[in-house]
Design an enzyme around this catalytic site. Sequence first.
Site, PDB file in Angstrom:
ATOM      1  N   THR A  23       0.866  -1.177   0.000  1.00 63.09           N
ATOM      2  CA  THR A  23       0.000   0.000   0.000  1.00 63.09           C
ATOM      3  C   THR A  23       0.897   1.219   0.000  1.00 63.09           C
ATOM      4  O   THR A  23       1.996   1.205   0.540  1.00 63.09           O
ATOM      5  CB  THR A  23      -1.032  -0.026   1.157  1.00 63.09           C
ATOM      6  OG1 THR A  23      -2.082   0.881   0.840  1.00 63.09           O
ATOM      7  CG2 THR A  23      -0.418   0.354   2.489  1.00 63.09           C
ATOM      8  N   CYS A  29      -2.838   7.316   8.240  1.00 63.83           N
ATOM      9  CA  CYS A  29      -3.498   6.010   8.143  1.00 63.83           C
ATOM     10  C   CYS A  29      -2.550   4.938   8.662  1.00 63.83           C
ATOM     11  O   CYS A  29      -1.342   5.146   8.728  1.00 63.83           O
ATOM     12  CB  CYS A  29      -3.808   5.668   6.687  1.00 63.83           C
ATOM     13  SG  CYS A  29      -4.991   6.761   5.914  1.00 63.83           S
ATOM     14  N   HIS A  46      -5.558  -1.042   4.975  1.00 63.74           N
ATOM     15  CA  HIS A  46      -5.155   0.371   4.970  1.00 63.74           C
ATOM     16  C   HIS A  46      -6.315   1.173   5.566  1.00 63.74           C
ATOM     17  O   HIS A  46      -7.253   1.541   4.868  1.00 63.74           O
ATOM     18  CB  HIS A  46      -4.863   0.802   3.522  1.00 63.74           C
ATOM     19  CG  HIS A  46      -4.371   2.221   3.376  1.00 63.74           C
ATOM     20  ND1 HIS A  46      -3.586   2.614   2.312  1.00 63.74           N
ATOM     21  CD2 HIS A  46      -4.552   3.327   4.128  1.00 63.74           C
ATOM     22  CE1 HIS A  46      -3.319   3.913   2.429  1.00 63.74           C
ATOM     23  NE2 HIS A  46      -3.897   4.369   3.517  1.00 63.74           N
TER      24      HIS A  46
END
Lengths: 161, 200
Positions: A23, A29, A46
């Site tokens: 990711t 995040c 994620h």
Amino acid sequence: MESIVKVRMADYAICSVPQKITTIGLGSCVGIVVYDSGSKVCGMLHAMLPDSKKIRNNSNRSKFVDSGMEDMLQMLVQAGANKRRLMAKMAGGAKMFDFIDDNENTSIGYQNVQAAKQILEQLGIPLVAEDTGKNYGRTIVFDPESNDLEIKAVGQPTSVI
Amino acid sequence: MEHMDNTQLDVLTEIGTIGAGNATTSLSVLLNSKLSMKIPKVSFMDFDDFVESIGGAENVIAGVMSNITGEIEGFVLFAMDIRDAHRLVNRLRGIELSKEEMFTDIDLSAVKEIGNILISSYLSSIETLTGISIRPSNPMMSIDMAGAILSFPAIVNSREHDEVLRIESQFEGEDLSIEGHIMMIADTESYMTIRTRLGI
């Protein structure tokens, strides 16, 4: 054939050897990897926010650490992972900007990391390694063959945890 | 998120045109160089498309962002590709444009100040047009992956919505090869406030 599965923001995916999973640009995040080194199946989430129960608009379950983890685990088990062998690594949860949160402990990044730790503990999944906090973005790649989580950040050497 | 009809979207495009038009003029004066602005784009985007929207999530950018509060809540972001930020700094320092040395502290504060000027003129023209009072925070700067920078307003927005509504304006130099983005990201209620004030 080597291929890389890309996990979108507010989403999760699973993959197995010989694939890798990635990711890109994790800021506040958090990227949580859960893997079974026996069956070599892994999943990556994620997530943007810590807790689906504190938010009214919670239809997108993968947006949250708690509901996203729940769904991802279910899918991992379906894909052949052994629940008792699961381990976790994670990265992200940075404090990218300063204007909303007064200190590091109230930042959304910190809350995401804390929520992830709490959920993992509840589920009895050991957190083997983490690279979290600070103030920069991270791109992560996990290889279920070696269980290495590679972390790339701007202006820093690539690290592996 | 509630979708808007074309008239409503046109209003937001106009907001972007006026805001970014003034901001571009300020920068143009500062650089003593002609800049032209593209027609702003107003769009609803899912989170992943949004964080990919400045050259890809992994693209390194210089971003200056202000949090706005008051009758409108959200963010205004000024962003440039890192190579463009180098050219901008080099232009201000009067050195060869293509050099990409490490930014000094003075370079960084110059980029931040330019962001501050652009954001202030963007917002003050919207204030003048609508009569809405907008309080911007001190601008914060980050040089990082676009995904990491854009995820910040996305996360704040994600508490209530699964999409981001953004007004995106781009400018480019005519005799100086630089491009920049000025973006406003606010919630639907804020955009409603703008429309109400304009009587639309």
